[in-house]
Design a protein around this motif. Structure first.
Motif, PDB file in Angstrom:
ATOM      1  N   GLU A   3       0.693  -1.110  -0.006  1.00  0.00           N
ATOM      2  CA  GLU A   3       0.008  -0.093   0.136  1.00  0.00           C
ATOM      3  C   GLU A   3       0.906   1.343  -0.045  1.00  0.00           C
ATOM      4  N   SER A   5       0.597   5.483   0.396  1.00  0.00           N
ATOM      5  CA  SER A   5      -0.266   6.784   0.533  1.00  0.00           C
ATOM      6  C   SER A   5       0.352   8.010   0.092  1.00  0.00           C
ATOM      7  N   ASN A   8      -3.542  12.248   0.417  1.00  0.00           N
ATOM      8  CA  ASN A   8      -4.643  11.617   0.791  1.00  0.00           C
ATOM      9  C   ASN A   8      -5.318  10.595  -0.232  1.00  0.00           C
ATOM     10  N   LYS A  10      -4.603   6.657  -1.790  1.00  0.00           N
ATOM     11  CA  LYS A  10      -4.292   5.384  -1.511  1.00  0.00           C
ATOM     12  C   LYS A  10      -4.223   4.343  -2.634  1.00  0.00           C
TER      13      LYS A  10
END
Length: 51
Positions: A3, A5, A8, A10
């Motif tokens: 993941e 980020s 804001n 993802k």
């Protein structure tokens, strides 16, 4: 799975599975026509032979 980020947003990166094959091949056939600096061209990806 990974993941990422940023701002804001993802993004999840995971390994492809068999159900992803059609979409991946369609995508590769599109980008194959966008550059002369790839080892493949537009429409050069297909479904592999069944063994």
């Amino acid at each position: 799975m990974k993941e990422i980020s940023n701002n804001n947003r993802k993004v999840v990166i995971s390994k492809a599975v068999k159900l992803d094959a059609k979409a991946l091949i369609e995508y590769l056939n599109i980008i194959g026509g966008e550059s002369d600096f790839l080892t493949f061209g537009m429409g050069q990806f297909g479904y592999p032979c069944k063994r």
